[in-house]
Scaffold this motif. Structure first.
Motif, mmCIF file in Angstrom:
data_model
loop_
_atom_site.group_PDB
_atom_site.id
_atom_site.type_symbol
_atom_site.label_atom_id
_atom_site.label_comp_id
_atom_site.label_asym_id
_atom_site.label_seq_id
_atom_site.Cartn_x
_atom_site.Cartn_y
_atom_site.Cartn_z
ATOM 1 N N THR A 31 31.870 80.019 80.924
ATOM 2 C CA THR A 31 31.478 78.792 80.335
ATOM 3 C C THR A 31 30.634 79.658 78.917
ATOM 4 O O THR A 31 29.774 80.545 79.184
ATOM 5 C CB THR A 31 30.429 78.280 81.277
ATOM 6 N N TRP A 32 31.210 79.083 77.907
ATOM 7 C CA TRP A 32 30.425 79.805 76.376
ATOM 8 C C TRP A 32 30.229 78.570 75.700
ATOM 9 O O TRP A 32 31.149 77.721 75.392
ATOM 10 C CB TRP A 32 31.517 80.609 75.998
ATOM 11 N N LYS B 12 41.631 84.875 69.825
ATOM 12 C CA LYS B 12 41.297 84.381 71.341
ATOM 13 C C LYS B 12 41.180 82.873 71.106
ATOM 14 O O LYS B 12 41.719 82.142 71.996
ATOM 15 C CB LYS B 12 40.369 84.990 71.898
ATOM 16 N N TYR B 13 40.398 82.319 70.332
ATOM 17 C CA TYR B 13 39.938 81.191 70.120
ATOM 18 C C TYR B 13 40.112 80.673 68.428
ATOM 19 O O TYR B 13 39.463 81.411 67.682
ATOM 20 C CB TYR B 13 38.374 80.455 70.433
ATOM 21 N N PRO B 14 41.081 79.816 68.298
ATOM 22 C CA PRO B 14 41.304 79.797 66.971
ATOM 23 C C PRO B 14 40.412 79.024 66.120
ATOM 24 O O PRO B 14 39.612 77.944 66.645
ATOM 25 C CB PRO B 14 42.867 79.159 66.805
ATOM 26 N N PHE B 15 40.500 78.734 64.750
ATOM 27 C CA PHE B 15 39.648 77.958 63.931
ATOM 28 C C PHE B 15 39.992 76.408 64.594
ATOM 29 O O PHE B 15 41.369 76.161 64.535
ATOM 30 C CB PHE B 15 40.188 78.237 62.629
ATOM 31 N N PRO C 51 34.400 77.020 63.044
ATOM 32 C CA PRO C 51 34.726 77.148 61.547
ATOM 33 C C PRO C 51 35.315 78.350 61.349
ATOM 34 O O PRO C 51 35.729 78.587 60.095
ATOM 35 C CB PRO C 51 33.394 77.363 60.898
ATOM 36 N N VAL C 52 35.559 79.248 62.302
ATOM 37 C CA VAL C 52 36.240 80.594 62.088
ATOM 38 C C VAL C 52 37.137 80.896 63.261
ATOM 39 O O VAL C 52 37.020 80.229 64.267
ATOM 40 C CB VAL C 52 35.182 81.683 62.202
ATOM 41 N N ASP C 53 37.840 81.800 63.243
ATOM 42 C CA ASP C 53 38.647 82.249 64.392
ATOM 43 C C ASP C 53 37.989 83.260 64.940
ATOM 44 O O ASP C 53 37.293 84.043 64.742
ATOM 45 C CB ASP C 53 40.242 83.204 63.841
ATOM 46 N N ILE C 54 37.876 83.278 66.530
ATOM 47 C CA ILE C 54 37.197 84.167 67.368
ATOM 48 C C ILE C 54 38.181 85.336 67.715
ATOM 49 O O ILE C 54 39.369 84.760 68.509
ATOM 50 C CB ILE C 54 36.541 83.790 68.394
ATOM 51 N N PRO C 55 38.335 86.383 67.518
ATOM 52 C CA PRO C 55 39.188 87.385 67.909
ATOM 53 C C PRO C 55 38.976 87.767 69.430
ATOM 54 O O PRO C 55 38.009 87.449 69.950
ATOM 55 C CB PRO C 55 39.144 88.357 66.985
ATOM 56 N N GLY D 33 34.331 85.989 72.269
ATOM 57 C CA GLY D 33 35.689 86.869 72.396
ATOM 58 C C GLY D 33 35.777 87.837 73.361
ATOM 59 O O GLY D 33 36.734 88.277 73.681
ATOM 60 N N TYR D 34 34.496 88.335 73.461
ATOM 61 C CA TYR D 34 34.201 89.873 74.384
ATOM 62 C C TYR D 34 34.615 89.604 75.874
ATOM 63 O O TYR D 34 34.094 88.809 76.288
ATOM 64 C CB TYR D 34 33.084 90.364 74.122
ATOM 65 N N PRO D 35 35.414 90.546 76.387
ATOM 66 C CA PRO D 35 35.329 90.197 77.865
ATOM 67 C C PRO D 35 34.392 90.361 78.696
ATOM 68 O O PRO D 35 33.190 90.961 78.468
ATOM 69 C CB PRO D 35 36.482 91.695 78.202
ATOM 70 N N SER D 36 34.100 89.201 79.586
ATOM 71 C CA SER D 36 33.074 89.195 80.439
ATOM 72 C C SER D 36 33.643 88.182 81.658
ATOM 73 O O SER D 36 34.655 87.621 81.484
ATOM 74 C CB SER D 36 31.780 88.792 79.784
#
Length: 596
Positions: free
Chosen positions: A544-545, A587-590, A574-578, A537-540
């Motif tokens: 591709t992650w 940013k990426y939901p559960f 399994p989690v929300d990624i803020p 979720g951190y800006p870079s």
């Protein structure tokens, strides 16, 4: 024969013998009245309690480490810690209820599975030939992944979050079944697992991927599934009540304060523990956390009657064993002395005290409290009965020994290793693939593996090489220097593919500098969140992650296969990624997860 010897020999009999000894009718299989398992356990535990001295009763309430790889090993650390020479003497001196094994440099109990089995037998012999004549709970923290005490050649499983990413609860049951079976084969009869916390705080420094999920429903489902597997072989432990998932600090080094409302706690943190209780969990471990909405006094939960007795015992109806988290941890030692802590824990409703810093001081403090009337004898008897019932239900009372000659017919067998790899394969999660880099159009001839982890980068490079791509490793750690970034960029020029492993960008943001520099080379770059998935979720600049939720061997094998296009990713978050540090923006939901 003494009364105590008669008691032990009765406990060593098959169940029918125990029941006969305790007065439960077993005249014949045809004529015997049907007796519930709970009644059998109650009868056996009550009989075992009779005749125990106060010192022996109190001993049953303590679980500690021992130093050494054999029961009779003379280890100077035992003299320093306990005033005796050998692990067996520690057990005998203090009439211990249990011991816990470790694999680290200071308390190394693990060499190989056969050795562990012999150590266990030696400690059990010490327990049943002295003092209370009651076999030991022998425990380990074998969650899988990051928290693994017995590693290879035992079967290694991914972290909890990697298992739940596969969304198959049957696989979780399989994992726990194998973990439990292998532990029991070496004489470990209690696993301090599964972690039942809901990881609701993305920057939680101590739970993270040890939790199954940031959503209580998914966490509950997987906790229940693992308990079903553990129950086949070992006593299991749901931890860390009332819920450690929102903690902002590590209770090993500080006293976390969780400011969730009571209503939020009931909705978010309670469900996995309710599910564990409904599944018949053998024990529940307390957390060293302050939870003002549950106890305004700010006592750590381990020492809090409103949390342990009022919430866990009364409200949730749990009457099994409650054990503390390690009493060495700073979270429980911030407000009270080591002499006060065990007394306060018992008053709060705890049954067993894990790893007090000074065992003799802790035991003497409890003895003094009982003798003065500060702790009633009936309170001690209540906890000892719970411990003895657990030992009866899990077959510890009458079957404490294992056969070292048969250990390797159970531990690390091919079928188990295959199951572990299948589970790891399902956990890899594709989070971003904005440029459509994956799947690769063709297998790269060469690759650079860089970023976090000396052994992790090297091991992944070996996996890629084994799959036909010649890979080299250059680790830069969590705080890459400018020189290291320049070296990584230079090495990337000679590679067809670059794989960058990250670990905890929130705390170590310099890792994004490495990501951006490598992306700027124009080489294809795959970033991998090698521990917590929140890194993605951190800006870079990287587009591709992948997330692996850990870095054990089977996980890195699964990652290599996905990167090289031999398998497709099927994991779901399994989690929300803020969005980075903005925990209020997802940013990426559960449930998110790409495939191709």
């Amino acid at each position: 024969m003494t009364t105590r010897n008669r008691r032990f020999h009765a406990l060593a009999l098959p169940v029918a013998g125990v029941l006969a000894f305790t007065g439960v009718g077993v005249a014949s299989a045809a004529s015997a009245p049907r007796v519930s398992a709970e009644a059998q356990a109650e009868a056996a535990a009550t009989q075992a309690l009779r005749g125990l001295t106060l010192e022996q009763k109190v001993g049953q309430l303590f679980v500690t480490w021992v130093n050494g790889k054999t029961a009779d090993e003379v280890n100077p650390k035992n003299q320093a810690d306990f005033g005796v020479d050998t692990p067996a003497q520690v057990v005998a001196k203090y009439h211990l209820g249990g011991v816990i094994y470790f694999d680290n440099a200071t308390r190394d109990n693990f060499d190989n599975p056969v050795q562990v089995a012999k150590l266990s037998n030696g400690l059990q012999k010490a327990a049943i030939t002295s003092g209370a004549h009651i076999p030991l709970q022998i425990a380990a923290d074998q969650e899988g992944g990051t928290v693994t005490r017995m590693g290879a050649p035992a079967t290694e499983f991914p972290n909890a979050m990697a298992i739940s990413a596969g969304r198959d609860t049957n696989r979780a049951t399989q994992a726990a079944t194998i973990l439990g079976r292998e532990l029991r084969a070496v004489g470990i009869n209690q696993d301090f697992a599964p972690d039942s916390d809901v990881n609701s705080n993305p920057v939680n420094p101590v739970i993270g991927v040890r939790s199954f999920s940031g959503q209580p429903g998914l966490a509950s489902d997987f906790v229940t599934a693992e308990l079903k597997g553990f129950a086949k072989s070992v006593a299991a432990t749901a931890k860390h009540f009332p819920g450690h998932g929102a903690a902002p600090t590590d209770s090993h080094t500080g006293l976390p304060r969780i400011d969730s409302t009571e209503a939020y706690w009931r909705t978010n943190d309670v469900p996995p523990f309710k599910a564990a209780i409904a599944a018949g969990v053998d024990s529940i471990m307390s957390a060293h956390i302050q939870f003002p909405s549950l106890d305004p006094s700010l006592e750590p939960a381990t020492l809090s009657k409103p949390i342990i007795t009022d919430r866990l015992r009364t409200e949730l109806g749990y009457n099994g064993v409650v054990i503390t988290d390690s009493l060495e941890m700073e979270g429980v030692r911030k407000l009270h002395s080591d002499a006060e802590i065990p007394v306060l824990a018992l008053k709060a409703g705890v049954d067993q005290l894990l790893m007090p810093v000074h065992l003799e001081l802790a035991i003497n403090s409890v003895l003094a409290a009982v003798r003065s009337g500060d702790i009633p004898m009936r309170r001690i008897d209540q906890s000892v009965l719970r411990v003895l019932k657990l030992k009866f239900k899990r077959g510890i009372l009458f079957s404490p020994f294992v056969n070292p000659d048969k250990v390797m017919k159970t531990v690390g067998i091919p079928a188990s290793l295959k199951t572990a790899q299948d589970i790891a394969d399902r956990g890899i999660t594709a989070i971003a693939n904005d440029a459509g880099l994956l799947p690769l159009k063709q297998k790269p001839a060469t690759a650079l593996v860089t970023g976090w982890g000396v052994s992790t980068t090297a091991n992944l490079a070996q996996k890629l090489t084994a799959h036909g791509t010649a890979a080299t490793a250059f680790q830069t750690g969590q705080t890459p220097t400018d020189a290291q970034v320049a070296q990584a960029v230079a090495q990337a020029q000679n590679a067809d593919l670059v794989v960058v492993l990250t670990n905890n960008i929130a705390t170590y943001p310099l890792q994004t500098k490495l990501l951006d520099a490598l992306q700027a080379t124009g080489k294809p770059v795959v970033a991998v969140a090698a521990q917590i998935p929140y890194d993605a979720g951190y800006p870079s600049a990287v587009q591709t992650w992948l997330a692996t939720y850990g870095y054990i061997g089977p996980t890195l094998e699964a990652l290599a296969k996905v990167v090289l296009g031999e398998t497709k990713p099927v994991g779901k978050l399994p989690v929300d990624i803020p969005a980075g540090a903005d925990v209020h923006t997802v940013k990426y939901p559960f449930g998110h997860g790409l495939t191709w």
